[in-house]
Enzyme design. Structure first.
Site, mmCIF file in Angstrom:
data_model
loop_
_atom_site.group_PDB
_atom_site.id
_atom_site.type_symbol
_atom_site.label_atom_id
_atom_site.label_comp_id
_atom_site.label_asym_id
_atom_site.label_seq_id
_atom_site.Cartn_x
_atom_site.Cartn_y
_atom_site.Cartn_z
ATOM 1 C CG ASP A 28 -2.070 0.945 1.112
ATOM 2 O OD1 ASP A 28 -2.378 1.375 -0.021
ATOM 3 O OD2 ASP A 28 -2.664 1.279 2.150
ATOM 4 C CG HIS A 45 -0.345 2.254 -9.171
ATOM 5 N ND1 HIS A 45 -0.498 1.870 -7.863
ATOM 6 C CD2 HIS A 45 -1.449 2.989 -9.484
ATOM 7 C CE1 HIS A 45 -1.650 2.345 -7.399
ATOM 8 N NE2 HIS A 45 -2.244 3.031 -8.362
ATOM 9 C CG LEU A 139 9.465 -17.001 -4.313
ATOM 10 C CD1 LEU A 139 9.506 -16.939 -2.789
ATOM 11 C CD2 LEU A 139 9.905 -15.653 -4.893
HETATM 12 C C1 IPE Z 1 -5.395 -2.661 -0.109
HETATM 13 O O1 IPE Z 1 -5.099 -1.329 -0.261
HETATM 14 C C2 IPE Z 1 -5.390 -3.349 -1.437
HETATM 15 C C3 IPE Z 1 -4.088 -3.501 -2.072
HETATM 16 C C4 IPE Z 1 -2.930 -3.159 -1.573
HETATM 17 C C5 IPE Z 1 -4.132 -4.093 -3.369
HETATM 18 P P1 IPE Z 1 -6.224 -0.217 -0.406
HETATM 19 O O2 IPE Z 1 -5.499 1.080 -0.545
HETATM 20 O O3 IPE Z 1 -7.165 -0.571 -1.475
HETATM 21 O O4 IPE Z 1 -6.988 -0.325 0.989
HETATM 22 P P2 IPE Z 1 -7.789 0.772 1.830
HETATM 23 O O5 IPE Z 1 -8.781 1.392 0.883
HETATM 24 O O6 IPE Z 1 -6.789 1.765 2.317
HETATM 25 O O7 IPE Z 1 -8.409 -0.006 2.941
HETATM 26 C C1 IPE Z 2 -1.543 0.265 -3.289
HETATM 27 O O1 IPE Z 2 -1.336 1.623 -3.327
HETATM 28 C C2 IPE Z 2 -1.772 -0.335 -4.639
HETATM 29 C C3 IPE Z 2 -3.168 -0.697 -4.917
HETATM 30 C C4 IPE Z 2 -4.143 -0.672 -4.072
HETATM 31 C C5 IPE Z 2 -3.469 -1.089 -6.269
HETATM 32 P P1 IPE Z 2 -2.551 2.659 -3.312
HETATM 33 O O2 IPE Z 2 -2.905 2.939 -4.729
HETATM 34 O O3 IPE Z 2 -3.659 2.184 -2.474
HETATM 35 O O4 IPE Z 2 -1.841 3.923 -2.688
HETATM 36 P P2 IPE Z 2 -2.476 4.897 -1.608
HETATM 37 O O5 IPE Z 2 -2.928 4.069 -0.472
HETATM 38 O O6 IPE Z 2 -3.602 5.618 -2.285
HETATM 39 O O7 IPE Z 2 -1.338 5.816 -1.235
HETATM 40 MG MG MG Z 3 -4.086 2.401 -0.515
#
Ligand code: IPE
Ligand code: IPE
Ligand code: MG
Length: 251
Positions: A28, A45, A139
């Protein structure tokens, strides 16, 4: 009590290569990483995908045999079309560009999550790399795409209900092992450790069933800044914890 009681121990895992440490990661913080620099979220990303490559390469030497990465949740469709399409493109490119390396390095790649909603080209790439790497075991890399723990449990329940309705199983035989075996993760051990980056202390629908006794680690580091060194630090910190699985402390 040795490595088995704790579930993982870095010192023991090098001495005993058969020890199967399973680490799952909620990757995240990509969006915030990019926004803080005034860049579009997709740049975060893209940087995150580079981190995935590094972590996958470093994992076996850290004693990790199973690595499960949360890439896209069943809730992430709520994001803009641009971000969703960008992410799906990144998943395809990752598979296309990394396929040779993953095969050569003994990585077995699998996917969990509901595939029906994914684009046909991506699904073909997913099926292809799963088949191509099925004989590897150095792995076990599992990537969760359109994955949600609740969705996975509901689909497993549906599968078992259908089998019961067809007379293939006795409803009385539906126990924890049967449900476990009907999940997308069938064949994988339960995670020993779940790491979440970006400072959020929540699970966000990841491995709800499988992580019942996992250890959790939350780090403020945003995923694009997460390094193999930080992973190693987390692993050595967690290795000192005693896992009891509902039992009593070791003497
Ligand atoms: C969780 O992150 C999903 C992934 C890392 C793929 P999100 O950014 O979607 O989760 P919330 O919205 O903060 O709970
Ligand atoms: C995690 O990073 C990746 C996915 C959920 C696809 P985020 O896109 O949720 O990044 P933040 O949480 O908005 O910073
Ligand atoms: Mg996120």
């Amino acid at each position: 009590m040795g490595a088995r009681a704790r579930g993982y121990d870095l010192a023991d895992s090098s001495a005993e290569p058969g020890l199967a440490l399973h680490v799952a990661v909620i990757m995240d913080g990509n969006g915030r990483w990019a926004t803080a620099r005034g860049w579009p979220r997709l740049v975060g990303h893209r940087r995150g995908a580079e981190r995935v490559k590094e972590i996958v390469r470093a994992a076996p030497d850290l004693g990790i045999r199973y690595l499960t990465l949360y890439a896209f949740s069943t809730e992430n469709w709520k994001r803009s079309t641009e971000e969703v399409i960008g992410l799906m493109g990144l998943f395809s490119r990752y598979i296309e560009r990394e396929a040779d390396r993953l095969s050569a390095e003994g990585v077995r790649m699998r996917f969990i999550g509901e595939r029906g909603r994914l684009d046909g080209k991506l699904r073909r790439l997913m099926d292809g790399i799963e088949a191509r790497t099925a004989g590897n075991a150095r792995l076990h890399l599992t990537v969760a795409i359109n994955y949600g723990g609740r969705n996975e449990i509901a689909r497993a329940a549906r599968r078992l209900a259908q089998a019961a309705a067809d007379g293939r199983i006795d409803p009385a035989a539906i126990d924890e092992a049967a449900l476990d075996g009907a999940l997308d993760t069938c064949g994988l051990p339960a995670p020993d450790l779940v790491i979440r980056t970006s400072g959020e202390s929540r699970v966000s629908n990841f491995l709800l069933w499988q992580a019942a006794y996992a250890e959790y680690e939350f780090t403020p580091t945003l995923w694009p800044d997460f390094t193999p060194d930080e992973l190693a630090t987390i692993l050595s910190r967690v290795a000192t914890r005693e896992r009891r699985f509902g039992g009593v402390a070791a003497q």
